[in-house]
Design a protein around this motif. Structure first.
Motif, short mmCIF file in Angstrom:
data_model
loop_
_atom_site.label_atom_id
_atom_site.label_comp_id
_atom_site.label_asym_id
_atom_site.label_seq_id
_atom_site.Cartn_x
_atom_site.Cartn_y
_atom_site.Cartn_z
N UNK A 57 -16.17 70.81 76.49
CA UNK A 57 -16.20 71.44 78.41
C UNK A 57 -14.82 72.65 78.62
N UNK A 58 -15.25 73.53 79.39
CA UNK A 58 -14.48 74.29 79.44
C UNK A 58 -14.85 74.58 81.40
N UNK A 59 -13.14 74.59 81.50
CA UNK A 59 -12.10 74.80 82.23
C UNK A 59 -11.90 75.65 82.54
N UNK A 60 -11.66 76.41 83.92
CA UNK A 60 -11.02 78.08 84.15
C UNK A 60 -10.76 78.58 85.37
N UNK A 61 -10.27 79.07 85.33
CA UNK A 61 -9.39 79.31 86.44
C UNK A 61 -8.86 81.18 86.94
N UNK A 62 -8.88 82.15 87.62
CA UNK A 62 -8.25 83.21 88.02
C UNK A 62 -7.60 82.93 88.85
N UNK A 63 -6.16 83.51 88.69
CA UNK A 63 -4.92 82.75 89.08
C UNK A 63 -4.09 83.90 89.09
N UNK A 155 -11.83 86.57 96.74
CA UNK A 155 -12.10 85.58 97.27
C UNK A 155 -12.59 84.36 95.61
N UNK A 156 -12.46 84.11 94.78
CA UNK A 156 -12.71 83.69 93.77
C UNK A 156 -11.28 83.07 93.41
N UNK A 157 -9.89 83.77 93.56
CA UNK A 157 -8.99 83.57 92.45
C UNK A 157 -7.80 82.49 93.09
N UNK A 158 -7.27 82.47 93.16
CA UNK A 158 -5.51 80.98 93.62
C UNK A 158 -4.68 82.07 93.65
N UNK A 159 -4.27 82.20 95.43
CA UNK A 159 -3.69 83.03 95.37
C UNK A 159 -1.96 82.54 95.84
N UNK A 160 -2.38 80.98 95.77
CA UNK A 160 -0.71 81.27 96.41
C UNK A 160 -0.34 79.47 95.62
N UNK A 161 0.48 78.64 95.37
CA UNK A 161 0.41 77.20 94.89
C UNK A 161 -0.68 76.22 95.09
N UNK A 162 -0.79 76.02 96.76
CA UNK A 162 -1.91 74.94 96.76
C UNK A 162 -3.51 75.54 97.11
N UNK A 163 -3.09 76.38 96.26
CA UNK A 163 -4.21 76.95 96.35
C UNK A 163 -5.42 76.51 95.68
N UNK A 164 -6.40 75.48 96.24
CA UNK A 164 -7.63 75.02 95.43
C UNK A 164 -8.62 75.15 96.03
N UNK A 165 -9.21 76.40 96.57
CA UNK A 165 -10.43 76.61 96.55
C UNK A 165 -10.81 78.54 96.52
N UNK A 166 -11.20 79.11 95.52
CA UNK A 166 -12.69 77.35 95.11
C UNK A 166 -11.89 76.68 94.20
N UNK A 167 -12.33 75.68 93.31
CA UNK A 167 -11.76 74.62 93.31
C UNK A 167 -11.73 75.51 91.27
N UNK A 168 -10.93 74.51 90.62
CA UNK A 168 -10.66 74.94 88.94
C UNK A 168 -12.15 74.58 88.69
#
Length: 184
Positions: A57-63, A155-168
């Protein structure tokens, strides 16, 4: 990459070695003089891609919690979501250049004073309300004018420490994953 593996990926810009072979970059520098960043985090600001593999399983996010230096795109080839929704594994990216919207207090410059990247409000201003620390943890951690400006473009990136939208996103069954720096 091996399974399991967890880490961050980032791009560097304008790298070189001096006469003593000390390696350095304008953005994404390891601060050790070495090419390989074993241990210390890169010198911010830098666009981060958090990536992990665990039992297929692969988890990913742009941060963007530590700023922005170049546009990125992470694109799965096939696969389906395990968590974070249902359906196909989504593309996540920040393909807009934030240079034109980076407020002057957040601008990172090179030794000649030219723009090279955009800092996060937390890293540049060191204010607990931007870092989600102190009295601004948990529910008090909110987007701010800077993180909202970045979210409007990425819109698809996390932009501050508490940002959880979108999810990882957590994905399974993809054939491969493409990481593109500076997608067109």
């Amino acid at each position: 990459m091996s399974d399991p593996w967890t880490g961050i990926m980032f791009a560097r810009t304008t790298c070189s070695s001096n006469a003593s072979l000390y390696f350095s970059c304008e953005t994404g520098d390891c601060r050790t003089g070495q090419i390989d960043c074993q241990g210390p985090t890169p010198n911010f600001p830098v666009t981060l891609l958090n990536f992990g593999i665990n039992q297929g399983q692969v988890s990913y996010e742009v941060n963007l919690n530590h700023g922005f230096n170049i546009p990125v795109r992470f694109q799965p080839d096939g696969g389906s979501l395990v968590t974070g929704g249902s359906g196909a594994c989504p593309v996540v990216d920040c393909i807009q250049d934030l240079k034109n919207v980076c407020p002057s207090p957040l601008v990172a410059t090179n030794k000649n004073g030219a723009y090279v990247a955009c800092n996060s409000a937390c890293d540049a201003l060191k204010d607990p309300k931007f870092c989600c620390t102190g009295e601004f943890t948990g529910p008090a951690c909110k987007p701010n004018e800077h993180s909202q400006r970045f979210k409007d473009l990425c819109k698809l990136a996390h932009t501050y420490p508490g940002d959880n939208e979108p999810p990882v996103y957590k994905c399974s069954g993809a054939n491969r994953y493409y990481l593109t720096f500076c997608p067109s």
